[in-house]
Design a protein around this motif. Structure first.
Motif, short mmCIF file in Angstrom:
data_model
loop_
_atom_site.label_atom_id
_atom_site.label_comp_id
_atom_site.label_asym_id
_atom_site.label_seq_id
_atom_site.Cartn_x
_atom_site.Cartn_y
_atom_site.Cartn_z
N UNK A 11 -30.51 -33.31 97.15
CA UNK A 11 -29.34 -34.06 96.67
C UNK A 11 -28.81 -34.91 97.82
N UNK A 12 -28.98 -36.24 97.72
CA UNK A 12 -28.50 -37.12 98.80
C UNK A 12 -27.02 -37.48 98.62
N UNK A 13 -26.43 -38.02 99.66
CA UNK A 13 -25.13 -38.69 99.56
C UNK A 13 -25.39 -40.19 99.49
N UNK A 14 -24.39 -40.95 99.00
CA UNK A 14 -24.58 -42.40 98.91
C UNK A 14 -23.28 -43.11 99.25
N UNK A 15 -23.41 -44.23 99.98
CA UNK A 15 -22.25 -45.04 100.39
C UNK A 15 -22.46 -46.48 99.92
N UNK A 16 -21.38 -47.13 99.49
CA UNK A 16 -21.44 -48.57 99.23
C UNK A 16 -20.18 -49.21 99.81
N UNK A 63 -33.04 -41.08 92.60
CA UNK A 63 -33.97 -40.37 91.70
C UNK A 63 -35.21 -39.90 92.45
N UNK A 64 -35.63 -40.66 93.47
CA UNK A 64 -36.76 -40.24 94.30
C UNK A 64 -36.46 -38.89 94.95
N UNK A 65 -35.27 -38.76 95.55
CA UNK A 65 -34.94 -37.52 96.26
C UNK A 65 -34.64 -36.38 95.29
N UNK A 66 -34.02 -36.67 94.15
CA UNK A 66 -33.76 -35.62 93.17
C UNK A 66 -35.07 -34.98 92.71
N UNK A 90 -38.84 -33.52 102.74
CA UNK A 90 -37.44 -33.88 102.89
C UNK A 90 -36.51 -32.71 102.58
N UNK A 91 -37.09 -31.59 102.18
CA UNK A 91 -36.27 -30.44 101.77
C UNK A 91 -35.47 -29.93 102.96
N UNK A 92 -34.19 -29.70 102.75
CA UNK A 92 -33.33 -29.21 103.83
C UNK A 92 -32.78 -30.30 104.71
N UNK A 93 -33.18 -31.54 104.50
CA UNK A 93 -32.70 -32.67 105.30
C UNK A 93 -31.40 -33.23 104.71
N UNK A 94 -30.53 -33.71 105.58
CA UNK A 94 -29.32 -34.40 105.12
C UNK A 94 -29.66 -35.87 104.92
N UNK A 95 -29.75 -36.26 103.65
CA UNK A 95 -30.17 -37.62 103.29
C UNK A 95 -28.95 -38.46 102.91
#
Length: 441
Positions: free
Chosen positions: A32-37, A24-27, A5-10
């Protein structure tokens, strides 16, 4: 196949327990992912690490269309127009179950179905532990599934909803079972019941051992595929059977008696079937029979599932708040053994389900129906002469308290989602129990 997943926009959709576990899985992967709610004030907002960009209030179309991979929480429909558009552009949309499937190195027991999956998963967990296996239970129950990856186990036991399976594609189960399929969440799926059923049955695609409900007409999944093993239940010709002999209910394998249900705490045909499937799964992982039998003999219903919470003055009060679809209400009604009046609390968000399937039950039982919530008024029209509508559960119970007499059964089995008026089916059940206990005192 090892996923990088390295270099992917998550992008993660949903700041619930699932979303936090995905962060925490991606960290741990150095991403470093982005997150929306969609909520402006999600409950777990403070659990987001400080270096994580987040967006609240609605689905940020710009972030969605910039992503390489979107991990979607089960509470968010993957059929939203922006997500359908993202998928058409080649953006990968997956579940946390898919992330888990790509990483898991220990055998997986997967359990889904419209009703009974939590009970069967818990039965299997207890039997496996009694047998000396190290197991971890997660998915739609227990801990977020990604938190299980750092545990060394003999088996993962997964309880899976259709929402989780929508975006799961590489799950390889040692054992897979679809307990039953009936109308539920039809409003979630553009193609209705047919699509819901297809998603449920996808569990079998990569499974090694498929445990199949023949009675529920799910045996069309059985193929002449030599890489798979098929085990059946549900009819008298199946590999595993429930025999009803006079007053005795017997669990059998190939007509050989294994357990008399009268020696257990279980009641209701649904629980006989649940125990039968737990037996089939446990046999498949070679649990000693005495461990299976003793565990099932001691097993009692899970909270909010046909749970007798109070008996006083000849009245039974039963909490079946986990009844979130119409078929589970049908099962509950047909599990009761009472000569008095059934006082049924029914209502909430019907999810566009067809409640007319209860019409025959309403006619044959001595019953009064107390409808409430978002779709309660419409549901009350099915059997007008036996129904009354209230805005809330609390209002309905005030009348029940006045009307219930010795011999009656008060049954909360709403057949609907609770989310129109409650945070969860647990909150709905807890309020029912509190009111019942207040009456008792």
């Amino acid at each position: 196949m090892k996923y990088n997943y390295f270099g992917k926009k998550i992008l993660i959709l949903g700041i619930g327990l699932t979303g936090i576990s995905c962060i925490h899985f991606f960290l741990k992967k150095g991403v470093i992912p982005k997150i929306i709610d969609e909520s402006k004030n999600p409950v777990f907002l403070k659990k987001i690490p400080k270096n994580i960009p987040f967006f609240l209030g609605n689905l940020n179309n710009k972030w969605i269309l910039e992503a390489d991979i979107i991990v979607i929480s089960p509470g968010i429909s993957s059929f939203k127009p922006i997500l359908i558009h993202a998928r058409s552009l080649g953006i990968e949309i997956i579940s946390d179950i898919e992330l888990f499937s790509r990483e898991a190195i220990f055998p997986i027991i997967s359990i889904t179905g419209t009703n009974g999956k939590s009970t069967v998963a818990t039965m299997v967990e207890k039997i496996a532990k009694k047998s000396g296996y190290k197991v971890c239970l997660g998915g739609n129950i227990g801990v977020p599934i990604l938190n299980m990856l750092n545990q060394k186990v003999d088996f993962y036991i997964l309880e899976l909803s259709s929402f989780q399976l929508e975006n799961t594609f590489t799950l390889k189960s040692k054992i897979a079972v679809v307990l039953n399929i009936s109308e539920d969440h039809i409003n979630r799926y553009p193609e209705g019941f047919k699509q819901y059923k297809k998603i449920k049955l996808s569990l079998y695609q990569r499974a090694e051992i498929c445990i199949v409900n023949v009675k529920n007409k799910l045996h069309d999944v059985i193929q002449t595929n030599k890489s798979k093993k098929y085990i059946t239940f549900g009819t008298q010709n199946s590999d595993y059977q429930v025999h009803y002999n006079h007053k005795n209910v017997i669990l059998s394998r190939k007509n050989k008696k294994i357990l008399d249900i009268s020696q257990t705490l279980l009641w209701g045909a649904h629980n006989h079937q649940n125990a039968l499937v737990a037996l089939a799964i446990s046999d498949s992982i070679k649990c000693p029979r005495h461990c299976i039998i003793t565990t099932l003999q001691k097993f009692s219903s899970l909270p909010h599932r046909l749970q007798i919470i109070h008996r006083k003055k000849g009245i039974d009060w039963i909490n079946d708040s986990k009844s979130t679809n119409v078929n589970s209400t049908k099962v509950a009604l047909n599990s009761l053994n009472t000569s008095g009046t059934i006082r049924l609390l029914l209502g909430g968000d019907s999810k566009s389900a067809n409640f007319n399937i209860l019409k025959d039950d309403f006619e044959k039982f001595k019953i009064k129906i107390y409808c409430f919530g978002k779709d309660g008024k419409n549901i009350s029209q099915i059997c007008k002469k036996k129904s009354i509508y209230f805005d809330t559960l609390q209002q309905a119970m005030k009348l029940i308290i006045k009307e219930a007499i010795s011999g009656d059964t008060v049954l909360l089995s709403p057949g609907c989602s609770s989310l129109d008026q409650f945070s969860s089916f647990e909150e709905r059940g807890n309020i029912f129990m509190k009111i019942t206990k207040d009456i008792a005192s």
